[in-house]
Scaffold this active site. Structure first.
Site, PDB file in Angstrom:
ATOM      1  N   HIS A   1     -38.951  30.226 -50.622  1.00 32.71           N
ATOM      2  CA  HIS A   1     -40.090  29.813 -49.797  1.00 32.71           C
ATOM      3  C   HIS A   1     -41.350  30.284 -50.537  1.00 32.71           C
ATOM      4  O   HIS A   1     -41.318  31.324 -51.204  1.00 32.71           O
ATOM      5  CB  HIS A   1     -40.116  30.529 -48.442  1.00 32.71           C
ATOM      6  CG  HIS A   1     -38.931  30.316 -47.566  1.00 32.71           C
ATOM      7  ND1 HIS A   1     -37.803  31.076 -47.660  1.00 32.71           N
ATOM      8  CD2 HIS A   1     -38.716  29.458 -46.547  1.00 32.71           C
ATOM      9  CE1 HIS A   1     -36.940  30.688 -46.731  1.00 32.71           C
ATOM     10  NE2 HIS A   1     -37.458  29.709 -46.046  1.00 32.71           N
TER      11      HIS A   1
ATOM     12  N   ASP B   1     -26.229  25.055 -47.822  1.00 36.31           N
ATOM     13  CA  ASP B   1     -26.551  26.467 -47.714  1.00 36.31           C
ATOM     14  C   ASP B   1     -25.241  27.172 -47.392  1.00 36.31           C
ATOM     15  O   ASP B   1     -24.712  27.080 -46.273  1.00 36.31           O
ATOM     16  CB  ASP B   1     -27.621  26.728 -46.638  1.00 36.31           C
ATOM     17  CG  ASP B   1     -29.025  26.659 -47.235  1.00 36.31           C
ATOM     18  OD1 ASP B   1     -29.149  26.264 -48.420  1.00 36.31           O
ATOM     19  OD2 ASP B   1     -29.995  27.009 -46.539  1.00 36.31           O
TER      20      ASP B   1
ATOM     21  N   ASP C   1     -27.205  33.548 -35.922  1.00 35.53           N
ATOM     22  CA  ASP C   1     -27.309  33.100 -37.300  1.00 35.53           C
ATOM     23  C   ASP C   1     -27.150  34.348 -38.177  1.00 35.53           C
ATOM     24  O   ASP C   1     -28.123  34.909 -38.643  1.00 35.53           O
ATOM     25  CB  ASP C   1     -28.692  32.461 -37.464  1.00 35.53           C
ATOM     26  CG  ASP C   1     -28.802  31.649 -38.724  1.00 35.53           C
ATOM     27  OD1 ASP C   1     -27.763  31.339 -39.325  1.00 35.53           O
ATOM     28  OD2 ASP C   1     -29.937  31.329 -39.110  1.00 35.53           O
TER      29      ASP C   1
ATOM     30  N   ASP D   1     -42.006  33.903 -50.134  1.00 36.51           N
ATOM     31  CA  ASP D   1     -41.046  34.846 -50.742  1.00 36.51           C
ATOM     32  C   ASP D   1     -41.537  35.297 -52.106  1.00 36.51           C
ATOM     33  O   ASP D   1     -41.342  36.443 -52.495  1.00 36.51           O
ATOM     34  CB  ASP D   1     -39.679  34.187 -51.013  1.00 36.51           C
ATOM     35  CG  ASP D   1     -39.027  33.602 -49.794  1.00 36.51           C
ATOM     36  OD1 ASP D   1     -39.374  34.028 -48.685  1.00 36.51           O
ATOM     37  OD2 ASP D   1     -38.156  32.717 -49.972  1.00 36.51           O
TER      38      ASP D   1
ATOM     39  N   ASP E   1     -27.426  31.132 -48.884  1.00 39.20           N
ATOM     40  CA  ASP E   1     -28.382  31.547 -47.858  1.00 39.20           C
ATOM     41  C   ASP E   1     -27.681  32.593 -46.998  1.00 39.20           C
ATOM     42  O   ASP E   1     -27.281  32.346 -45.862  1.00 39.20           O
ATOM     43  CB  ASP E   1     -28.817  30.332 -47.029  1.00 39.20           C
ATOM     44  CG  ASP E   1     -29.996  30.650 -46.135  1.00 39.20           C
ATOM     45  OD1 ASP E   1     -30.422  31.821 -46.129  1.00 39.20           O
ATOM     46  OD2 ASP E   1     -30.491  29.747 -45.444  1.00 39.20           O
TER      47      ASP E   1
HETATM   48  C1  XLS Z   1     -32.981  29.757 -41.413  1.00 42.20           C
HETATM   49  C2  XLS Z   1     -32.842  28.816 -42.499  1.00 42.20           C
HETATM   50  C3  XLS Z   1     -33.805  28.991 -43.660  1.00 42.20           C
HETATM   51  C4  XLS Z   1     -33.844  27.764 -44.534  1.00 42.20           C
HETATM   52  C5  XLS Z   1     -34.986  27.698 -45.464  1.00 42.20           C
HETATM   53  O1  XLS Z   1     -32.160  29.852 -40.530  1.00 42.20           O
HETATM   54  O2  XLS Z   1     -31.519  28.870 -42.942  1.00 42.20           O
HETATM   55  O3  XLS Z   1     -33.516  30.123 -44.390  1.00 42.20           O
HETATM   56  O4  XLS Z   1     -32.657  27.638 -45.273  1.00 42.20           O
HETATM   57  O5  XLS Z   1     -36.197  27.703 -44.805  1.00 42.20           O
HETATM   58 CA    CA Z   2     -30.527  27.824 -44.573  1.00 43.04          CA
HETATM   59 CA    CA Z   3     -29.113  30.572 -41.342  1.00 40.60          CA
END
Ligand code: XLS
Ligand code: CA
Ligand code: CA
EC number: 5.3.1.5
Length: 447
Positions: A109, A304, A315, A112, A347
């Site tokens: 991002h 991801d 999550d 980041d 991710d």
């Molecule tokens: C959050 C998302 C985020 C995206 C990128 O839950 O997974 O990390 O992958 O913005």
């Molecule tokens: Ca993600």
């Molecule tokens: Ca996630």
């Protein structure tokens, strides 16, 4: 060891290039199954799997959670005189890590990699200053950008959404960020640009004009796409579905929902899905279901790679571990010819109590091994063709005669209804689910 880091300081001393040592190795810092140059079908494992490291989890998050402060030391955060110097140290740590691990790609991002400034102009300046440094490091190491994105959820101004915010001024701030993040992605040769709808959703319908918000999101994405194309971006745009968290309901709920949305706004040619395993689970789907649905719609893009915890519904973004899941995932991905611009982006973050620098390596090694196994299992399944033959046979009644005419749209509904009399008592063919599941276990154990 020096060849694997590009900055002035080594942030992961004592850890060299991670090597493949095979399934019998008891070295926790070696691959057991991921052998980058091993050929599976026509391509090497590395070419198939296209691993990416997620900047935010690995180099920004430090174990902070709702209940307590960070636990992970992260030396790259400790001796910087200002945030821009800190961003450069982080960049060095990231490229050292990615190079030692042998991942081909990374994802980030905007926030980041570079600190937010006091104004949009200052934020953009910070970003492009770091982008220039990242470009040098990409050149020095060969590491590439899988996709870039903008963080439209951390700054408090986005508490009511970004492109779907009821306040137009906030929408303009979102655009300022996305525009700069697209420029950064282009400058770094990114193969994709991702939109995850961080707070694009609602907390209560009592204060929300749902129709208008969705239209604003559509308009915003059309404008962003047109801008990126006008700047020469030839990569793929991804939407990453997620049903909830942080919003109670997010507009990009799951693959089917997003597919309808893309069609509504004429975005289906430029956008593909970035499918996260944990988000599939939050939507009440299997990861495999989301992949297969995107594949069926011609909208599969990238992954991801992580896992959730089926018992708590958060999550949790844990590293993928289940061969069962990775095998089914790779089966769908191989069936449609593999990745093109996409890849497997971790991710995922190590747990809060994983405080040793080597934990970050071990987590990625485990995830890469899990997908290498999945790749080999899926390849064997496809080579054998047993499932494909079973499925083909299951639908054989549509391959010729009346069934084929039905599929081609060459039959009236009255005729279809009339055929029931002719066919009489039918429909009792076993789906053989248990046999097919048993077979999957045989493949998983390589028998
Ligand atoms: C959050 C998302 C985020 C995206 C990128 O839950 O997974 O990390 O992958 O913005
Ligand atoms: Ca993600
Ligand atoms: Ca996630």
């Amino acid at each position: 060891m020096a060849e694997y880091f590009v900055g002035n300081k080594e942030y992961f001393p004592g850890i060299g290039k991670i090597k493949y040592e095979g399934p019998k190795s008891d070295n926790p810092l070696a691959f057991k199954y991921y052998d980058p140059d091993k050929k599976v079908g026509g391509k090497t494992m590395k070419e198939h799997l296209r691993f990416a490291v997620a900047y935010w989890h690995s180099f920004c998050g430090d174990g902070t959670d709702m209940f307590g402060a960070g636990t992970q030391k992260q030396p790259w955060k400790q001796d910087a005189k200002d945030p821009m110097e800190g961003a450069e140290h982080k960049l060095d740590a990231a490229f050292e890590f990615i190079t030692k691990l042998g991942a081909e790609f990374y994802c980030f991002h905007d926030r980041d990699i570079a600190p937010e400034g006091a104004t949009p102009a200052e934020s953009e300046k910070n970003l492009m200053t770091i982008v220039a440094k990242a470009k040098e490091r990409q050149k020095a190491t060969g590491v590439k950008l899988l996709w870039g994105t903008a963080n439209l959820f951390s700054n408090p101004r986005f508490m009511n959404g970004a492109a779907t915010n009821p306040d137009f001024a906030v929408v303009s701030h979102a655009a300022a960020q996305v525009k700069a993040a697209i420029d950064a992605t282009i400058e770094l040769g990114g193969q994709g640009y991702t939109f995850w709808g961080g707070r694009e959703g609602y907390m209560s319908l009592l204060n929300t004009d749902l129709k208008r918000e969705k239209e604003h999101l559509g308009r915003f994405l059309v404008m962003a796409r047109d801008y990126a194309r006008s700047r020469g971006f030839t990569g793929v745009f991804y939407i990453e579905p997620k049903p909830m968290e942080p919003s109670k309901h997010q507009y990009d709920f799951d693959v089917e929902t997003v597919a309808g949305f893309l069609k509504q706004f004429g975005l289906e040619k430029d956008f593909r899905m970035n499918i996260e395993a944990n988000h599939a689970e939050l939507a009440g789907h299997d990861f495999h279901h989301e992949l297969e649905t995107a594949a069926a719609l011609g909208l599969f893009g990238s992954v991801d790679a992580n896992r959730g915890d089926p018992r708590n519904g958060w999550d949790t973004d844990q590293f993928p571990m289940s061969y069962y899941e990775t095998s089914l995932a790779m089966l769908t991905i191989l069936k449609i010819g593999g990745f093109t611009t996409g890849g497997l982006n971790f991710d995922a973050h190590i747990r809060r109590n994983s405080v040793d620098p080597s934990d970050l390596f071990e987590a990625h090694i485990g995830g890469m091994d899990a997908f290498a196994v999945g790749l080999e299992v899926a390849h064997r399944i496809i080579q054998d063709g047993k499932y494909a033959a079973f499925v083909k046979q299951r639908y054989a009644s549509f391959d010729a005669g009346d069934g084929a005419r039905f599929e081609k749209g060459q039959m009236k509904f009255e005729e279809l209804a009339g055929l029931a009399k002719e066919y009489g008592s039918v429909g009792f063919t076993s789906g053989k689910q248990e046999r097919l599941e048993n077979l999957l276990n045989q493949y998983l154990l390589g028998l």
